[in-house]
Motif scaffolding. Structure first.
Motif, short mmCIF file in Angstrom:
data_model
loop_
_atom_site.label_atom_id
_atom_site.label_comp_id
_atom_site.label_asym_id
_atom_site.label_seq_id
_atom_site.Cartn_x
_atom_site.Cartn_y
_atom_site.Cartn_z
N TYR A 51 43.41 46.68 39.83
CA TYR A 51 42.22 46.42 41.00
C TYR A 51 41.37 45.99 40.43
O TYR A 51 40.77 44.84 41.66
CB TYR A 51 41.70 48.21 41.35
N HIS A 54 40.02 42.69 42.45
CA HIS A 54 39.58 42.43 43.41
C HIS A 54 38.60 42.13 43.39
O HIS A 54 38.23 40.79 43.60
CB HIS A 54 39.70 43.42 44.74
N HIS A 78 30.69 45.90 43.79
CA HIS A 78 31.03 46.80 45.18
C HIS A 78 31.77 47.73 45.34
O HIS A 78 31.68 48.70 46.82
CB HIS A 78 31.01 45.36 45.98
N ASP A 79 33.27 48.15 44.70
CA ASP A 79 33.44 49.26 45.11
C ASP A 79 33.60 49.96 44.31
O ASP A 79 34.13 51.49 44.04
CB ASP A 79 35.53 48.54 45.34
N ASP A 148 34.32 39.97 50.51
CA ASP A 148 35.07 41.73 49.86
C ASP A 148 36.39 41.06 51.99
O ASP A 148 37.52 41.39 50.73
CB ASP A 148 34.77 42.70 50.72
N ASN A 152 40.49 40.46 51.35
CA ASN A 152 41.94 41.95 51.49
C ASN A 152 42.67 41.17 52.45
O ASN A 152 43.60 41.52 52.22
CB ASN A 152 40.63 42.64 52.21
#
Ligand code: MN
Length: 729
Positions: A51, A54, A78-79, A148, A152
């Motif tokens: 992950y 990203h 950010h996530d 972001d 994506n």
């Protein structure tokens, strides 16, 4: 293997950062990476990669945009709050308030915080509102969010098709307009190109093909033209620099499918850009260009004296040379160039170079506050989404006031929009308008270059008309009109609102005794956070609250607490299958029974239906007009087995319906269909197309709808699409 990949990715990113940021900042960036890396440990992207790639990629995009170290720290983290156990509080303690605001701003609202009754559309709207609120406090929120979304979109191929369409549409409708409004050109163009690739793959491939075919000759043409221009320009403006570009796929797509032009009719596929040191040089270069080539009429735009709302400045002209190929020339200074490329982000990238004072920076974000204020009036977050969709769209038209001032308004604006763009007071007192000296109707759509004069009445009293709400294009004008009604016409609003409520109740067969009605309305008003019932009526009257949008909830409440008719049913003895009826159908006299929908006619909520008691398989539900149902139920073979059946009002399930569309084959059609369907919040479960030899295409579309009204609505929307010949169910 995987770990080395991650470390390599991060060290590549770090090398770029080292060149820009100081040691103290680097320490915090490293710490952010380590935190994110350990908390995302074990999580995978849809692509199967760890992950953490990203957040690293998002940080990378921000480094390229020249953002400050806090934005990069926020990008790496950010996530973590949304997707791991790491809390916002921890983040605040370890990385400080500023970073926490950024991360919180890009974190979606938790599912729990949202009322379960809210639709997908409302959830999206609430998330957008949260984001805009955070943006109004710190604009870096949206820049992190855009990065972001960009990553994506770059990896969208790994998610399922429905999600691809949803994300692509949201990107096109919300994030691309915002990046446009902030002037971040590279992000905007890539977002749009990638969205179109998923929304209309056929058209996308077609444009790419066209571009490829013309690219060799196009590049030669551009090279040759640049040389010729530079030779002349350098005699007068020695420092001028020149570059050439080919238009983006989405830019071409818009012209082709939204303005109906052929690929060959697009004049600015090729553009030459001249960058000079001063504004005077800009106009000098323009003179030279117009001397060398023939300018096409009505294609000259002076965005230097009238900057676009996103601060973009340049001179644009389209000219045609001996080769007969039209091309656009953009002329600007270096300062203007930075703003054109990086928009708001230039503020961080060129801290010293760009002359942005705190004041002008704040002015540039005024629109966000205005949007939020307009939305607060109505309390409906969906209005924000629609103002992003309409008011931030890329094209604007330039018109003149009789005094010669230039005003720009979104394309499609009427004279009323223009009046409100000047000032609420002008709009509210408007009685008519003149365009180029001639009286025009109030729904007249203004075009670039026209002189628009608003005729106003001197006396106060009159004010706008309610019909204007259906005429205006911008949500800015809409909310100003509503505001007027809200303030000036309370009594009238209450009467109007009450009438609307009663009309909707009648239409939906909601019947209440006077006493119950009062109780019911009081609850409704409270739920809308209104102090009194009159406030509630008034809000409906001026359009701040939509009764139609409240109806599903109202019907549900009514059926749960007041609808007595459901219980007045005769009893017919029938075998109890003890299986609960979950299908939203009540069979007269039978409380618990197995219900199934017949395959022959696929009834939908809202259809007239009837039940047939089968031997051992419960009741099968048919449409009343199904061919398998006898016309005369009294004199048919087994009259006792046919029973009355009704749809329960609060049907929540979704039903499959298959539509067959006959259309004229054209590129872009599928995207339009998909957009219309998505706008109705309808999910497509399958879609297939068959090209007929005669230039027609048969599209078979299976969708999930919540009932017959929903489906009828969808059909009528689809029917309006250009090129649709027939829609059959
Ligand atoms: Mn993310």
């Amino acid at each position: 293997m995987m770990t080395t990949d991650v470390n390599k990715l991060y060290s590549d990113l770090r090398k770029k950062i080292e060149a820009i940021h100081n040691k103290d900042e680097l320490i915090i960036i490293d710490k952010a990476f380590e935190t994110a890396n350990s908390f995302h440990q074990g999580q995978l992207r849809r692509s199967g990669e760890p992950y953490i790639i990203h957040p690293i990629a998002v940080a990378n995009i921000l480094v390229d945009l020249g953002m400050d170290y806090q934005s990069i720290v926020a990008a790496l983290l950010h996530d973590v709050v949304e997707d791991t156990d790491y809390t916002l509080q921890q983040l605040t303690e370890e990385f400080g308030e500023d970073v926490a605001i950024l991360v919180d701003g890009v974190t979606k609202l938790g599912k729990v915080q949202l009322n379960s009754r809210e639709t997908k559309e409302e959830q999206q709207a609430e998330n957008v509102r949260k984001m805009l609120l955070a943006m109004s406090k710190d604009i870096r929120v949206i820049i992190v969010k855009l990065a972001d979304r960009l990553h994506n979109m770059r990896t969208l191929e790994f998610v399922d098709p429905q999600k691809q369409r949803d994300k692509a549409l949201e990107t096109l409708e919300i994030f691309a307009p915002i990046s446009h409004r902030l002037g971040i050109r590279s992000v905007k163009e890539e977002l749009e190109d990638r969205a179109i690739r998923f929304l209309d793959p056929v058209a996308y491939a077609g444009i790419e093909e066209n571009l490829k075919n013309s690219s060799r000759s196009g590049n030669d043409f551009l090279e040759h033209t640049k040389e010729k221009i530079l030779e002349r320009v350098h005699q007068f403006v020695p420092n001028a620099q020149i570059s050439g570009r080919i238009k983006s796929v989405h830019g071409i797509y818009r012209k082709m499918y939204m303005q109906g032009k052929d690929f060959d009719q697009i004049f600015d596929i090729y553009a030459v850009r001249i960058i000079v040191d001063s504004v005077v040089d800009c106009y000098n270069c323009l003179g030279i260009i117009h001397d060398m080539y023939n300018p096409l009429p009505n294609r000259f735009k002076d965005y230097i004296s009238t900057p676009k709302p996103n601060m973009y400045q340049s001179l644009h002209t389209t000219v045609i040379g001996k080769e007969g190929v039209p091309f656009e020339v953009q002329i600007r200074t270096w300062d203007m160039h930075r703003t054109a490329e990086f928009g708001i982000a230039a503020h961080w990238k060129y801290k010293s170079g760009v002359t942005t004072t705190k004041q002008s920076f704040d002015d540039r974000l005024q629109w966000i506050r205005e949007m939020l204020e307009a939305q607060q009036e109505s309390g409906d977050a969906r209005e924000l989404v629609s103002s992003i969709k309409t008011d931030l769209i890329t094209d604007e038209v330039f018109v003149y006031t009789p005094k010669g001032d230039v005003v720009n308004v979104p394309q499609g604006s009427t004279v009323i929009d223009f009046a409100y763009a000047i000032h609420s007071a002008v709009g509210n007192r408007m009685t008519g308008a003149k365009v180029d000296g001639r009286i025009v109707p109030i729904d007249y759509v203004i075009k670039t270059g026209q002189i628009v004069e608003i005729l106003t009445s001197s006396q106060q009293g009159k004010g706008p008309s309610r019909d204007w709400l259906n005429i205006v294009k911008t949500s800015q004008a809409k909310s100003k009109i509503r505001n007027w009604f809200k303030k000036e016409k309370r009594e009238e609003n209450i009467v109007q609102g009450k009438e609307e409520v009663e009309r909707e109740f009648r239409r939906n067969y909601i019947r209440l005794s006077d006493e119950d009605y009062e109780k019911f309305i009081k609850r409704l008003a409270e739920r809308q956070r209104m102090e009194t019932v009159d406030d509630f009526y008034a809000a409906i009257g001026y359009g701040g609250v939509s009764i139609i949008r409240l109806m599903p909830y109202i019907k549900e409440e009514y059926q749960k607490n007041y609808d007595k008719s459901r219980f007045e049913v005769k009893t017919i003895p029938v075998r109890d299958n003890s299986k609960k009826n979950k299908d939203g159908v009540t069979v007269e006299g039978i409380d618990n029974c197995l219900i199934k929908f017949s395959q022959c006619c696929n009834p939908l909520p809202g259809d007239n239906i009837i039940g047939f008691i089968t031997r051992g398989h419960g009741v099968s539900i048919h449409k009343r007009d199904c061919t398998n149902v006898p016309k005369d139920l009294v004199n048919c073979a087994e009259p006792a087995r046919w029973v009355n059946a009704y749809w329960n009002g609060n049907v929540k399930e979704e039903y499959k319906a298959t539509l067959q569309l006959t259309c004229l084959s054209r590129v872009g059609l599928m995207a339009e269909i998909a957009t219309q369907v998505a706008n109705m919040r309808v999910n497509i479960t399958s879609i297939s197309t068959h090209d007929m030899k005669d230039g027609r295409t048969i599209v078979e579309l299976t969708v999930n709808v919540s009932g017959v009204d929903h489906l009828k609505n969808l059909i009528s929307r689809i029917e309006k699409i250009d090129g649709i010949l027939l829609v059959e169910r």
